[in-house]
Scaffold this active site. Structure first.
Site, PDB file in Angstrom:
ATOM      1  N   LYS A 278       0.941  -1.271  -0.051  1.00  0.00           N
ATOM      2  CA  LYS A 278      -0.071  -0.063  -0.114  1.00  0.00           C
ATOM      3  C   LYS A 278       0.895   1.349  -0.019  1.00  0.00           C
ATOM      4  O   LYS A 278       1.861   1.315   0.644  1.00  0.00           O
ATOM      5  CB  LYS A 278      -0.957   0.106   1.308  1.00  0.00           C
ATOM      6  CG  LYS A 278      -2.123   0.844   1.065  1.00  0.00           C
ATOM      7  CD  LYS A 278      -3.104   0.431   2.116  1.00  0.00           C
ATOM      8  CE  LYS A 278      -4.382   1.365   2.040  1.00  0.00           C
ATOM      9  NZ  LYS A 278      -5.531   0.825   2.908  1.00  0.00           N
ATOM     10  N   GLU A 362     -19.709  -4.195  10.553  1.00  0.00           N
ATOM     11  CA  GLU A 362     -20.667  -3.245  11.066  1.00  0.00           C
ATOM     12  C   GLU A 362     -21.757  -4.466  11.933  1.00  0.00           C
ATOM     13  O   GLU A 362     -21.974  -4.117  13.310  1.00  0.00           O
ATOM     14  CB  GLU A 362     -21.205  -2.304  10.291  1.00  0.00           C
ATOM     15  CG  GLU A 362     -20.336  -1.157  10.023  1.00  0.00           C
ATOM     16  CD  GLU A 362     -19.539  -1.542   8.785  1.00  0.00           C
ATOM     17  OE1 GLU A 362     -19.585  -2.718   8.169  1.00  0.00           O
ATOM     18  OE2 GLU A 362     -18.586  -0.704   8.440  1.00  0.00           O
ATOM     19  N   ARG A 390     -25.531  -0.834   7.636  1.00  0.00           N
ATOM     20  CA  ARG A 390     -25.111  -2.308   7.437  1.00  0.00           C
ATOM     21  C   ARG A 390     -25.766  -3.122   8.878  1.00  0.00           C
ATOM     22  O   ARG A 390     -25.961  -4.174   8.869  1.00  0.00           O
ATOM     23  CB  ARG A 390     -23.746  -2.697   7.328  1.00  0.00           C
ATOM     24  CG  ARG A 390     -23.133  -2.344   6.078  1.00  0.00           C
ATOM     25  CD  ARG A 390     -23.199  -3.679   5.172  1.00  0.00           C
ATOM     26  NE  ARG A 390     -23.096  -3.391   3.976  1.00  0.00           N
ATOM     27  CZ  ARG A 390     -21.864  -3.557   3.148  1.00  0.00           C
ATOM     28  NH1 ARG A 390     -20.750  -4.063   3.854  1.00  0.00           N
ATOM     29  NH2 ARG A 390     -21.684  -3.165   2.031  1.00  0.00           N
TER      30      ARG A 390
HETATM   31  C1  LIG Z   1     -19.247  -1.155   5.161  1.00  0.00           C
HETATM   32  C2  LIG Z   1     -17.923  -0.371   5.003  1.00  0.00           C
HETATM   33  N1  LIG Z   1     -17.232   0.023   6.128  1.00  0.00           N
HETATM   34  C3  LIG Z   1     -16.279   0.622   6.310  1.00  0.00           C
HETATM   35  C4  LIG Z   1     -15.574   1.320   5.171  1.00  0.00           C
HETATM   36  C5  LIG Z   1     -14.368   2.024   5.171  1.00  0.00           C
HETATM   37  N2  LIG Z   1     -13.228   1.672   4.341  1.00  0.00           N
HETATM   38  C6  LIG Z   1     -12.998   2.103   3.195  1.00  0.00           C
HETATM   39  S1  LIG Z   1     -11.867   1.400   2.438  1.00  0.00           S
HETATM   40  C7  LIG Z   1     -11.515   0.391   3.748  1.00  0.00           C
HETATM   41  C8  LIG Z   1     -10.585  -0.588   4.039  1.00  0.00           C
HETATM   42  C9  LIG Z   1     -10.326  -1.430   2.777  1.00  0.00           C
HETATM   43  O1  LIG Z   1      -9.423  -2.244   2.992  1.00  0.00           O
HETATM   44  P1  LIG Z   1      -8.745  -3.202   1.708  1.00  0.00           P
HETATM   45  O2  LIG Z   1      -9.964  -3.756   1.037  1.00  0.00           O
HETATM   46  O3  LIG Z   1      -7.818  -4.201   2.029  1.00  0.00           O
HETATM   47  O4  LIG Z   1      -8.374  -2.138   0.574  1.00  0.00           O
HETATM   48  P2  LIG Z   1      -6.888  -1.187   0.644  1.00  0.00           P
HETATM   49  O5  LIG Z   1      -7.444   0.100   0.546  1.00  0.00           O
HETATM   50  O6  LIG Z   1      -5.901  -1.675   1.774  1.00  0.00           O
HETATM   51  O7  LIG Z   1      -6.300  -1.535  -0.830  1.00  0.00           O
HETATM   52  C10 LIG Z   1     -12.463   0.621   4.742  1.00  0.00           C
HETATM   53  C11 LIG Z   1     -12.503   0.189   6.130  1.00  0.00           C
HETATM   54  C12 LIG Z   1     -16.435   1.026   4.085  1.00  0.00           C
HETATM   55  N3  LIG Z   1     -15.977   1.441   2.723  1.00  0.00           N
HETATM   56  N4  LIG Z   1     -17.630   0.129   3.996  1.00  0.00           N
END
Ligand SMILES: Cc1ncc(C[n+]2csc(CCOP(=O)(O)OP(=O)(O)O)c2C)c(N)n1
Length: 616
Positions: A278, A362, A390
């Protein structure tokens, strides 16, 4: 090729590996340049440059469907599908979205913003494809963070049921927004270790097999490795009848292309496990990927992020709960993957035994919170308003029905700005309002927020929702005092005056600043549910003309609670109800959006004067 000249991904097919690598460097530079102005999800996109280029090299979008989970990491896909020239407008009012959008491009087959939907969506596309006897690939690109969401598991489980072939690309950077958590994350870590072993062991074999003892040592470690490999090939995915391919170096174009071609040729559904870093290619983001997950504008030379000098409301709430946790070891804090966003770093550092990051869950986190609280505990559960959608059933069926003592911190309540449609926190009042036992409140300043939290934790023992906006305000550390549930407060009461404004949250403070000393009563409706019937009776008795200001969906709002009560009392008061009509709101800065909705404070004040026939 100039990045802004890219009109379609077709040109990639003729590129050599060297050219593809140069393109990746140019895309990185383009992303850093543009995002330093507009802000956006920098670290997530920097990590997925080679993977997205390789995907467009191997597959043919829009015939092949690319569905990015959440969609916050789809910027390179946008660039390659002809939207680079619009990047100065990324996430801005009227500009392109920070997520996939069907009306933006035929290359965006599905939309998200909330996580863990991509595999379900891919399965739906693949099933429909098979019904139509079409021949195209459907690819879900999901991060290891998003894979922690239950919805992703439900979809994986249904790959066997639907039998339609999908390709799942797991972008594993070991990070959600913070470090990823859970058993699956541990499994992926073991696979990563085996991969580094695999790479190291090639030179290791050459070295060891030169002597007899060396050969023996090599055989022992070879057996361990084989055992490990067998374990990996007999994993959660293969047991669900999904082929597993990987791990693949996500920054090696040749390796990626080879793996994606294999996945394309596979007859069965297949998961390609790709290892990425990342923030790759921009040191500040590589070294602190959490902070650079989603950013505002920044100085690209120094890596300095532009920030408000005032504390955010999330910080004020978190610091207040921290004070309680210092004195009271019955409090447990739970977050579904939002340690950073909800400003919980200090709580997690100092109370590791009483703080839990459950991943993007959630719904699970809410039922977990309920059960913990039923065991003589108080649970603090901060969740962004839009993600709380959610957990509706868990709030209703578990927390509210069993009257559990959980204090739900509804973070990012109201309009949130650049993340747009999927992220505005404008529905929570409407969907919580109908739930029995539920208390919903909102503070007008840091003192009131602290006192509401104090009331929620110590002066009642039922579900308690406190909303707070995405904003920064002055923080005054004050002594705690109870604000009895269901009581409102006059911020201004003018003798004999028949005009009343009702609002809540920091909005009511802003209105007060503009309307003080005018012939207008101003009421702070700090409890949206239950409403203050004593004050309402007084408004009926004194025949007040009423103006209600809210920045949420009007359906089932504070306004409708008041109307319902007045209707019940057969009151004749004239009432104006403002708020958001029942529609989705686009992205843009919060103040720009409020202007578009005729809800900015200046316009509202003018409207109030007009409504009450008052000269400015
Ligand atoms: C239901 C929900 N909860 C929380 C989030 C906030 N959120 C956005 S991206 C993310 C992390 C995602 O991690 P990953 O899928 O590994 O993607 P990366 O950014 O590390 O590539 C979170 C928690 C969201 N978008 N949707």
């Amino acid at each position: 090729m100039k990045i802004t000249d890219i009109k379609s991904p077709k040109f990639l097919k003729n590129y050599s590996t060297n050219q593809l690598n140069t393109l990746c460097s140019d895309i990185r530079e383009f992303l850093i340049d543009n995002l330093s102005e507009t802000g956006g999800h920098l670290a997530s996109n920097l990590g997925i440059v080679e993977l997205t280029v390789a995907m467009h090299y191997v597959f043919d979008s829009p015939k092949d469907k690319m569905i990015f989970d959440v969609g916050h990491q789809s910027y390179i896909h946008k660039i390659l599908t002809g939207r680079a020239d619009k990047f100065t407008s990324l996430r801005q009012l009227g500009g392109i979205s920070g997520y996939q959008k069907r009306n933006e491009s035929k290359h965006d087959p599905f939309e998200a913003g909330h996580s863990s939907t991509s595999i379900a969506a891919a399965l739906g596309f693949a099933y429909a494809r098979d019904l139509d006897n079409e021949k195209n690939d459907v690819i879900a690109i999901i991060g290891d963070g998003s894979l922690t969401g239950g919805l992703a598991f439900e979809a994986l489980n249904n790959i066997e049921t639907l039998k339609s072939k999908v390709i799942v690309i797991l972008n594993d950077n070991e990070m959600s927004i913070s470090k990823n958590v859970g058993g699956l994350s541990k499994f992926l870590k073991n696979v990563r270790l085996s991969h580094s072993y695999e790479t190291a062991s090639k030179s290791y074999k050459k070295f060891l097999t030169k002597s007899k003892l060396g050969k023996k040592l090599f055989d022992i470690s070879y057996n361990i490795k084989e055992k490990f490999k067998r374990k990996i090939n007999d994993n959660i995915f293969t047991n669900l009848n999904i082929d597993y391919l990987g791990p693949v170096d996500g920054h090696n174009i040749e390796e990626l292309i080879r793996a994606l071609k294999k996945a394309k040729n596979s007859k069965k559904s297949i998961l390609v496990h790709v290892l990425t870093k990342k923030g790759k290619g921009y040191l500040p983001a590589e070294t602190n990927a959490s902070a650079w997950h989603g950013v505002g504008s920044f100085n690209k030379e120094t890596g300095e992020l532009k920030k408000s000098s005032l504390p955010s409301l999330s910080q004020i709430v978190s610091d207040t709960v921290y004070e309680f946790m210092q004195q009271d070891d019955s409090i447990v804090t739970i977050t579904p993957a939002m340690i950073n966003g909800s400003k919980l770093e200090k709580i997690f550092k100092d109370f590791p035994n009483r703080s839990i990051d459950t991943g993007i869950t959630e719904s699970f986190a809410t039922t977990l919170a309920c059960a913990i609280s039923l065991n003589n505990k108080k649970v603090f559960l901060p969740i962004y308003s839009s993600f709380l959608q959610r957990a509706y059933d868990n709030i209703n069926h578990d927390i509210a029905r069993m009257n559990a003592h959980v204090v739900i911190g509804i973070d990012r309540a109201g309009l949130v700005g650049e993340d747009g449609e999927t992220h505005h926190g404008v529905f929570d009042i409407s969907f919580l309002n109908s739930i029995p036992n539920m208390v919903i409140c909102m503070g007008k300043d840091s003192e009131e927020i602290r006192n509401l939290l104090y009331t929620g934790f110590y002066k009642q023992d039922k579900p308690f929702c406190i909303r707070y906006e995405r904003d920064s305000i002055e923080f005054n550390k004050t002594e705690f005092k109870e604000l009895p549930v269901g009581t409102w407060k006059y911020l201004q009461k003018v003798k004999g005056c028949k005009n009343t404004v009702i609002s809540y949250g920091t909005d009511v403070s802003k209105l007060y600043e503009k309307l003080k000393d005018k012939n207008i009563n101003i009421i702070n409706a700090r409890y949206i549910k239950p409403i203050d019937k004593n004050i309402l009776k007084e408004l009926i008795r004194t025949k007040q003309k009423i103006y209600i200001y809210e920045t949420n969906i009007k359906t089932n709002s504070l306004g409708t609670n008041i109307l319902e009560y007045f209707n019940h009392k057969e009151a004749k008061n004239k009432i104006k109800l403002t708020g958001i009509d029942n529609k989705y709101i686009n992205h843009g800065k919060i103040n720009e959006l409020k202007k578009e909705l005729n809800l900015d404070i200046e316009k509202t004040v003018e409207d109030i004067y007009k409504y009450f026939n008052i000269k400015e």
